[in-house]
Design a protein around this motif. Structure first.
Motif, PDB file in Angstrom:
ATOM      1  N   GLY A  11     -39.538  54.780  65.260  1.00 31.71           N
ATOM      2  CA  GLY A  11     -39.869  54.210  64.084  1.00 31.71           C
ATOM      3  C   GLY A  11     -41.281  54.108  63.706  1.00 31.71           C
ATOM      4  O   GLY A  11     -41.710  53.435  62.951  1.00 31.71           O
ATOM      5  N   GLU A 133     -44.165  45.084  62.801  1.00 34.26           N
ATOM      6  CA  GLU A 133     -43.205  44.581  61.694  1.00 34.26           C
ATOM      7  C   GLU A 133     -42.864  45.588  60.905  1.00 34.26           C
ATOM      8  O   GLU A 133     -41.733  45.898  60.511  1.00 34.26           O
ATOM      9  CB  GLU A 133     -43.804  43.500  61.206  1.00 34.26           C
ATOM     10  CG  GLU A 133     -45.222  43.909  60.258  1.00 34.26           C
ATOM     11  CD  GLU A 133     -46.302  43.632  61.240  1.00 34.26           C
ATOM     12  OE1 GLU A 133     -47.602  43.744  60.670  1.00 34.26           O
ATOM     13  OE2 GLU A 133     -46.325  43.206  62.327  1.00 34.26           O
ATOM     14  N   ILE A 134     -43.822  46.844  60.722  1.00 35.32           N
ATOM     15  CA  ILE A 134     -43.325  48.133  60.047  1.00 35.32           C
ATOM     16  C   ILE A 134     -42.423  48.805  60.983  1.00 35.32           C
ATOM     17  O   ILE A 134     -41.599  49.272  60.492  1.00 35.32           O
ATOM     18  CB  ILE A 134     -44.660  48.874  59.715  1.00 35.32           C
ATOM     19  CG1 ILE A 134     -45.662  47.986  58.781  1.00 35.32           C
ATOM     20  CG2 ILE A 134     -44.361  50.287  58.981  1.00 35.32           C
ATOM     21  CD1 ILE A 134     -46.980  48.509  58.292  1.00 35.32           C
ATOM     22  N   GLN A 135     -42.547  49.009  62.230  1.00 37.29           N
ATOM     23  CA  GLN A 135     -41.620  49.605  63.115  1.00 37.29           C
ATOM     24  C   GLN A 135     -40.396  49.189  62.878  1.00 37.29           C
ATOM     25  O   GLN A 135     -39.506  49.737  62.511  1.00 37.29           O
ATOM     26  CB  GLN A 135     -42.262  49.715  64.332  1.00 37.29           C
ATOM     27  CG  GLN A 135     -41.410  50.252  65.403  1.00 37.29           C
ATOM     28  CD  GLN A 135     -41.631  49.868  67.075  1.00 37.29           C
ATOM     29  OE1 GLN A 135     -42.270  49.018  67.299  1.00 37.29           O
ATOM     30  NE2 GLN A 135     -41.244  50.932  67.824  1.00 37.29           N
ATOM     31  N   ARG A 136     -40.372  47.695  63.276  1.00 34.27           N
ATOM     32  CA  ARG A 136     -38.885  47.284  63.181  1.00 34.27           C
ATOM     33  C   ARG A 136     -37.960  47.340  61.863  1.00 34.27           C
ATOM     34  O   ARG A 136     -37.192  47.778  61.774  1.00 34.27           O
ATOM     35  CB  ARG A 136     -39.108  45.625  63.249  1.00 34.27           C
ATOM     36  CG  ARG A 136     -37.823  44.948  63.443  1.00 34.27           C
ATOM     37  CD  ARG A 136     -38.106  43.581  63.581  1.00 34.27           C
ATOM     38  NE  ARG A 136     -36.884  42.634  64.069  1.00 34.27           N
ATOM     39  CZ  ARG A 136     -36.105  42.940  65.170  1.00 34.27           C
ATOM     40  NH1 ARG A 136     -36.616  43.770  66.084  1.00 34.27           N
ATOM     41  NH2 ARG A 136     -34.813  42.119  65.386  1.00 34.27           N
ATOM     42  N   GLU A 137     -39.046  47.390  60.473  1.00 35.12           N
ATOM     43  CA  GLU A 137     -38.241  47.484  59.301  1.00 35.12           C
ATOM     44  C   GLU A 137     -37.937  48.944  59.253  1.00 35.12           C
ATOM     45  O   GLU A 137     -36.713  49.171  58.444  1.00 35.12           O
ATOM     46  CB  GLU A 137     -39.473  47.145  58.154  1.00 35.12           C
ATOM     47  CG  GLU A 137     -38.957  47.447  56.660  1.00 35.12           C
ATOM     48  CD  GLU A 137     -40.123  47.161  55.865  1.00 35.12           C
ATOM     49  OE1 GLU A 137     -40.303  47.711  54.917  1.00 35.12           O
ATOM     50  OE2 GLU A 137     -41.034  45.978  55.892  1.00 35.12           O
ATOM     51  N   ARG A 138     -38.627  49.887  59.579  1.00 40.35           N
ATOM     52  CA  ARG A 138     -38.151  51.192  59.540  1.00 40.35           C
ATOM     53  C   ARG A 138     -37.124  51.756  60.282  1.00 40.35           C
ATOM     54  O   ARG A 138     -36.169  52.086  59.830  1.00 40.35           O
ATOM     55  CB  ARG A 138     -39.557  52.270  60.148  1.00 40.35           C
ATOM     56  CG  ARG A 138     -40.567  52.399  59.037  1.00 40.35           C
ATOM     57  CD  ARG A 138     -41.776  53.029  59.816  1.00 40.35           C
ATOM     58  NE  ARG A 138     -43.115  53.149  59.024  1.00 40.35           N
ATOM     59  CZ  ARG A 138     -44.114  53.633  59.482  1.00 40.35           C
ATOM     60  NH1 ARG A 138     -44.088  54.041  60.855  1.00 40.35           N
ATOM     61  NH2 ARG A 138     -45.029  53.841  58.842  1.00 40.35           N
ATOM     62  N   LEU A 140     -34.559  49.536  61.407  1.00 38.04           N
ATOM     63  CA  LEU A 140     -33.537  48.888  61.008  1.00 38.04           C
ATOM     64  C   LEU A 140     -32.727  49.186  59.707  1.00 38.04           C
ATOM     65  O   LEU A 140     -31.832  49.020  59.173  1.00 38.04           O
ATOM     66  CB  LEU A 140     -33.699  47.300  60.957  1.00 38.04           C
ATOM     67  CG  LEU A 140     -33.940  46.489  62.471  1.00 38.04           C
ATOM     68  CD1 LEU A 140     -34.189  44.963  62.057  1.00 38.04           C
ATOM     69  CD2 LEU A 140     -32.758  46.581  63.373  1.00 38.04           C
ATOM     70  N   ALA A 141     -33.862  49.953  58.874  1.00 36.41           N
ATOM     71  CA  ALA A 141     -33.474  50.893  57.867  1.00 36.41           C
ATOM     72  C   ALA A 141     -32.210  51.882  58.044  1.00 36.41           C
ATOM     73  O   ALA A 141     -31.711  52.299  57.106  1.00 36.41           O
ATOM     74  CB  ALA A 141     -34.385  51.013  56.615  1.00 36.41           C
ATOM     75  N   ALA A 147     -30.209  45.491  65.328  1.00 35.25           N
ATOM     76  CA  ALA A 147     -31.238  44.855  66.286  1.00 35.25           C
ATOM     77  C   ALA A 147     -31.095  45.024  67.621  1.00 35.25           C
ATOM     78  O   ALA A 147     -31.837  45.148  68.362  1.00 35.25           O
ATOM     79  CB  ALA A 147     -31.494  43.349  65.616  1.00 35.25           C
TER      80      ALA A 147
END
Length: 197
Positions: A11, A133-138, A140-141, A147
């Motif tokens: 991510g 937070e950007i990594q996680r958002e990318r 999980l999309a 998760a």
């Protein structure tokens, strides 16, 4: 020739950065694409994987999703799979390097560069990094991602902070694409003349 190892955790935007190098005319070896080819229909690793993991292949090649779920929580199974895959990828990497021997700079796009020991085979290392937070958002999309699966994948990857500490260069991807592209072109300008001279 300078070989630049390009890596980054899931991510972080590594594929986007690799495409930017390619757009600038730099030969890029995509280890993930090679794995897909080796495990695809008629791929060189299909028979060996079926022998080690019965029922994981079809006429379309390796059922990657099923195999991934099987080995994700099983370190011994993962090690057996890697013992098949890594030598196959290394053979393709060597062919790529021979084909591009006249290039002043080549990029080896290898997700597990540190984890699999590939860092020993490159001259310089660039790590692609974004805020957590950007990594996680990318991630999980992505279709089918949960998760729990994201956390399981992260558990098998070296932490981002450690990768950055071991890198020669860090390419941040938390900003705009234009900012990332500027960092890539600056890095090429820094490395390619040295390789040529």
């Amino acid at each position: 020739m300078i070989t630049l190892g390009l890596t980054g955790s899931i991510g972080m935007g590594k594929s986007t950065v690799a495409a930017m190098f390619e757009a600038e005319g730099i030969p890029v070896f995509d280890a993930d694409a090679v794995v897909h080819e080796l495990q695809g229909p008629g791929g060189a690793l299909v028979a060996a994987i079926e022998g080690e993991f019965p029922g994981m292949t079809t006429e379309s090649g390796v059922n990657r999703a099923l195999l991934r779920e099987m080995v994700l929580g099983d370190d011994a199974a993962l090690a057996r799979l890697e013992a098949l895959v890594h030598p196959g990828v290394a053979r393709e990497r060597d062919k790529f390097l021979a084909t591009n021997a006249a290039a002043p700079l080549v990029v080896l796009d290898i997700p597990l560069l540190f984890e699999a020991g590939g860092w020993r085979n490159v001259d310089k290392i660039a790590v692609v990094s974004a805020p957590p937070e950007i990594q996680r958002e990318r991630v999980l999309a992505r279709p089918g991602m949960t998760a729990e699966r994201f956390e399981a994948i992260l558990a098998h990857q070296m932490p981002d902070a450690e990768k950055r500490a071991r890198a020669d260069f860090v390419i941040p991807t938390g900003g705009t694409l234009a900012e990332t592209r500027e960092r890539v072109t600056s890095l090429i300008a820094c490395l390619a003349p040295r390789a040529g001279g």
